[in-house]
Design a protein around this motif. Structure first.
Motif, PDB file in Angstrom:
ATOM      1  N   TYR A  29      15.922  -0.590 -14.288  1.00  0.00           N
ATOM      2  CA  TYR A  29      16.314  -1.686 -13.399  1.00  0.00           C
ATOM      3  C   TYR A  29      15.531  -1.710 -12.086  1.00  0.00           C
ATOM      4  N   CYS A  30      15.492  -0.603 -11.374  1.00  0.00           N
ATOM      5  CA  CYS A  30      14.920  -0.606 -10.024  1.00  0.00           C
ATOM      6  C   CYS A  30      13.398  -0.730 -10.028  1.00  0.00           C
ATOM      7  N   LEU A  31      12.734   0.065 -10.847  1.00  0.00           N
ATOM      8  CA  LEU A  31      11.275   0.097 -10.852  1.00  0.00           C
ATOM      9  C   LEU A  31      10.665  -1.278 -11.097  1.00  0.00           C
ATOM     10  N   PRO A  32      11.053  -2.010 -12.153  1.00  0.00           N
ATOM     11  CA  PRO A  32      10.452  -3.336 -12.347  1.00  0.00           C
ATOM     12  C   PRO A  32      10.821  -4.330 -11.251  1.00  0.00           C
ATOM     13  N   PHE A  33      12.038  -4.208 -10.718  1.00  0.00           N
ATOM     14  CA  PHE A  33      12.433  -5.118  -9.635  1.00  0.00           C
ATOM     15  C   PHE A  33      11.578  -4.888  -8.399  1.00  0.00           C
ATOM     16  N   TYR A  34      11.447  -3.623  -7.978  1.00  0.00           N
ATOM     17  CA  TYR A  34      10.631  -3.327  -6.805  1.00  0.00           C
ATOM     18  C   TYR A  34       9.208  -3.854  -6.982  1.00  0.00           C
ATOM     19  N   LEU A  89      13.841  11.627  -9.013  1.00  0.00           N
ATOM     20  CA  LEU A  89      13.224  10.295  -9.073  1.00  0.00           C
ATOM     21  C   LEU A  89      11.781  10.283  -8.568  1.00  0.00           C
ATOM     22  N   LYS A  90      11.289  11.425  -8.108  1.00  0.00           N
ATOM     23  CA  LYS A  90      10.022  11.455  -7.375  1.00  0.00           C
ATOM     24  C   LYS A  90       8.863  10.876  -8.176  1.00  0.00           C
ATOM     25  N   ASN A  91       8.777  11.168  -9.472  1.00  0.00           N
ATOM     26  CA  ASN A  91       7.664  10.644 -10.277  1.00  0.00           C
ATOM     27  C   ASN A  91       7.799   9.146 -10.525  1.00  0.00           C
ATOM     28  N   LEU A  92       9.018   8.675 -10.673  1.00  0.00           N
ATOM     29  CA  LEU A  92       9.235   7.242 -10.845  1.00  0.00           C
ATOM     30  C   LEU A  92       8.920   6.488  -9.551  1.00  0.00           C
ATOM     31  N   ILE A  93       9.309   7.061  -8.417  1.00  0.00           N
ATOM     32  CA  ILE A  93       9.014   6.419  -7.132  1.00  0.00           C
ATOM     33  C   ILE A  93       7.506   6.273  -6.944  1.00  0.00           C
ATOM     34  N   ALA A 121       2.397  15.143  -1.009  1.00  0.00           N
ATOM     35  CA  ALA A 121       1.380  15.385  -2.036  1.00  0.00           C
ATOM     36  C   ALA A 121       1.510  14.392  -3.182  1.00  0.00           C
ATOM     37  N   LEU A 122       2.726  14.049  -3.543  1.00  0.00           N
ATOM     38  CA  LEU A 122       2.958  13.167  -4.682  1.00  0.00           C
ATOM     39  C   LEU A 122       2.767  11.699  -4.315  1.00  0.00           C
ATOM     40  N   TRP A 123       3.182  11.325  -3.091  1.00  0.00           N
ATOM     41  CA  TRP A 123       3.109   9.924  -2.656  1.00  0.00           C
ATOM     42  C   TRP A 123       2.041   9.765  -1.573  1.00  0.00           C
ATOM     43  N   SER A 124       0.853  10.216  -1.834  1.00  0.00           N
ATOM     44  CA  SER A 124      -0.186  10.279  -0.805  1.00  0.00           C
ATOM     45  C   SER A 124      -0.534   8.906  -0.233  1.00  0.00           C
ATOM     46  N   LYS A 125      -0.316   7.848  -1.004  1.00  0.00           N
ATOM     47  CA  LYS A 125      -0.669   6.511  -0.531  1.00  0.00           C
ATOM     48  C   LYS A 125       0.534   5.740  -0.015  1.00  0.00           C
ATOM     49  N   LYS A 126       1.689   6.374   0.026  1.00  0.00           N
ATOM     50  CA  LYS A 126       2.888   5.709   0.527  1.00  0.00           C
ATOM     51  C   LYS A 126       3.261   6.248   1.909  1.00  0.00           C
ATOM     52  N   ILE A 127       3.890   5.398   2.687  1.00  0.00           N
ATOM     53  CA  ILE A 127       4.399   5.789   3.998  1.00  0.00           C
ATOM     54  C   ILE A 127       5.707   6.545   3.797  1.00  0.00           C
ATOM     55  N   ILE A 128       5.871   7.644   4.507  1.00  0.00           N
ATOM     56  CA  ILE A 128       7.140   8.363   4.512  1.00  0.00           C
ATOM     57  C   ILE A 128       7.725   8.267   5.911  1.00  0.00           C
ATOM     58  N   TRP A 129       8.817   7.553   6.010  1.00  0.00           N
ATOM     59  CA  TRP A 129       9.541   7.371   7.272  1.00  0.00           C
ATOM     60  C   TRP A 129      10.795   8.227   7.160  1.00  0.00           C
ATOM     61  N   THR A 130      10.814   9.365   7.812  1.00  0.00           N
ATOM     62  CA  THR A 130      11.887  10.327   7.581  1.00  0.00           C
ATOM     63  C   THR A 130      13.180   9.941   8.290  1.00  0.00           C
TER      64      THR A 130
END
Length: 355
Positions: A219-224, A249-253, A279-288
C-alpha cells in the motif's frame, strides 16, 4: 547562511555551513528562551496547509459529557459514530484522542465512503504565505498533506483492531474504501503541487510494528511513488513523517521516491541507528527527531548524545537535527540549550568523525 537558508540548502541536497538545528514551532514557549535559542542558531519549522475541506452533505452532531465527545455523522445513506476524549498532558496542555472510530461493522463502510466522496477540497494559499511572511528567515514553513490512505484507514476510520480484522474478513469492503481514499488523496496532492510551497510533508507516523513490511510494500510504497511523481513534476521536495521503529522497513524505504524521512527517531526510542540509515539512504534527507527522553538524563548526557549523533552523520550531507515531539517542561531550557551549544561547537560542515 541564515537559519532558513541553512535548512533549504540541505533540503535541496546542498552543503550547509552548519548542520541545521530545527524545532517545531510551538514546542518552545514564546519569549526570552525561544529568542535566546534562535539567536544561538535554533531554527523553527511550521506546518501549514494550503487546503481546507468541507462535507456539504454530511451533518455532524456532537454531544459532550465531561472530557468525552460523542460525535455522529448524519448522511443520506445512514450514520456513523465516533468517540473522542480530551486528555490533559500537564501544565495546561491537552490533546484529543479518538477512542472509537467510525467503522464498527461492515455496514458502516458505505456511510464512510459517502463521507469521503462528499469531501470538497478548497485551495487557499494565503495562510501559508502569511506564515512565511511572519516567520521570515527564522526557519521554514512546510505545506502539510494528510496521511497516506493506509494510515487514514488505520488511524481515522477503523482503528487497529477493526483494521486487522477487516483486512482479512472483509477484503472487498476494505479495499473499496482504500481505493476511494487513494483517489481523493491524489486530488489533494495535485492541488498542493500547484501551490507556492516548496517543501511538502505528510504527517505519517510510520512504525514498522504497526505498518509491517507486507502492508508497507503493498500500500504505502506505490502510493508514495505516485505522489512523488506528481510533486517532483512541479519541483517540490517531498518528506514523510516516519517517527517510529523503521529497522524492518529500511530496505523498502530505500525503494521509495520520497526525498526525505522527517522525524527519523534514532535509538534508544527508535530501532535504526543514524549511521546505518545514512549508509542505506545515501540520497535521501534524514531529518531527525532528537529523542526527548535523552533530556531526562541531564545536560552532560544530552551534549554527549548530540555529539555522537553528529559524528554518526559525518560529514553531515542531507542531515538535519530536529525535535518533533513534546518536551517535558522541566527539561526544555536545559535540554535545548545543551543541543544548541553542542551543534555550535561540533556541527560545522563537514563534520569530522574524529571530532
Amino acid at each position: 547562511m541564515n537559519l532558513r537558508e541553512r535548512i533549504m540548502t540541505v533540503l535541496r541536497q546542498g552543503k550547509p555551513d552548519v548542520v541545521p538545528w530545527v524545532v517545531y514551532q510551538g514546542l518552545v514557549p514564546t519569549g526570552s528562551l525561544e529568542r535566546k535559542l534562535r539567536d544561538g542558531g535554533m531554527a523553527l519549522c511550521q506546518w501549514q496547509s494550503v487546503i481546507w475541506t468541507e462535507t456539504p452533505n454530511v451533518r455532524v452532531e456532537d454531544r459532550v459529557e465531561g472530557r468525552t465527545t460523542y460525535r455522529t455523522y448524519h448522511t443520506p445513506v445512514g450514520k456513523v459514530h465516533s468517540v473522542l476524549r480530551s486528555t490533559p498532558l500537564g501544565r495546561g496542555v491537552r490533546t484529543t484522542w479518538t477512542i472509537e472510530r467510525m467503522v464498527k461493522s461492515v455496514q458502516d463502510y458505505e456511510v464512510v465512503k459517502f463521507i469521503v466522496k462528499d469531501t470538497v477540497y478548497h485551495y487557499d494559499p494565503e495562510p501559508f504565505l502569511e506564515a512565511q511572511r511572519w516567520l521570515g528567515d527564522d526557519g521554514i514553513v512546510r505545506a502539510s498533506v494528510d496521511v497516506s490512505p493506509l494510515q487514514q484507514m488505520l488511524k481515522t476510520y477503523l482503528g487497529f483492531e477493526r483494521f486487522s480484522l477487516d483486512l482479512y474478513r472483509h477484503p472487498k469492503e476494505f479495499n473499496d474504501l482504500y481505493r476511494l481514499i487513494e483517489e481523493r488523496a491524489e486530488e489533494a496532492y495535485k492541488i498542493v503541487a500547484n501551490s507556492p510551497a516548496e517543501v511538502i510533508c505528510a504527517g505519517e507516523n510510520i512504525d514498522g510494528v504497526l505498518t509491517n513490511p507486507r502492508l508497507f510494500e503493498k500500500y504505502c510504497l506505490p502510493f508514495y511513488n505516485r505522489m512523488a511523481r506528481i510533486l517532483h513534476q512541479r519541483g517540490k521536495i517531498y518528506l514523510t513523517h516516519m517517527d517510529g521503529r523503521l529497522n524492518c522497513l529500511k530496505n523498502l524505504i530505500s525503494r521509495t521516491d520520497i526525498d526525505g524521512i522527517e522525524a527519523f527517531t534514532p535509538p534508544p526510542v527508535g530501532d535504526l541507528p543514524v549511521k546505518e540509515a545514512k549508509a542505506l539512504w545515501s540520497k535521501k534527507i534524514i531529518w531527525t527527531n532528537f529523542p526527548e527522553t535523552i533530556f531526562l538524563l541531564g545536560a552532560d548526557k544530552t551534549r554527549n548524545f548530540t555529539r555522537e549523533l553528529l559524528k554518526n552523520a559525518a560529514p553531515g550531507d542531507n542531515f538535519l537535527v530536529g525535535i518533533t515531539e513534546d518536551i517535558h517542561p522541566d527539561y526544555i531550557e536545559e535540554g535545548l540549550s545543551a543541543v544548541t551549544e553542542t551543534i555550535n561547537q561540533h556541527g560545522n560542515y563537514p563534520i569530522s568523525k574524529a571530532d
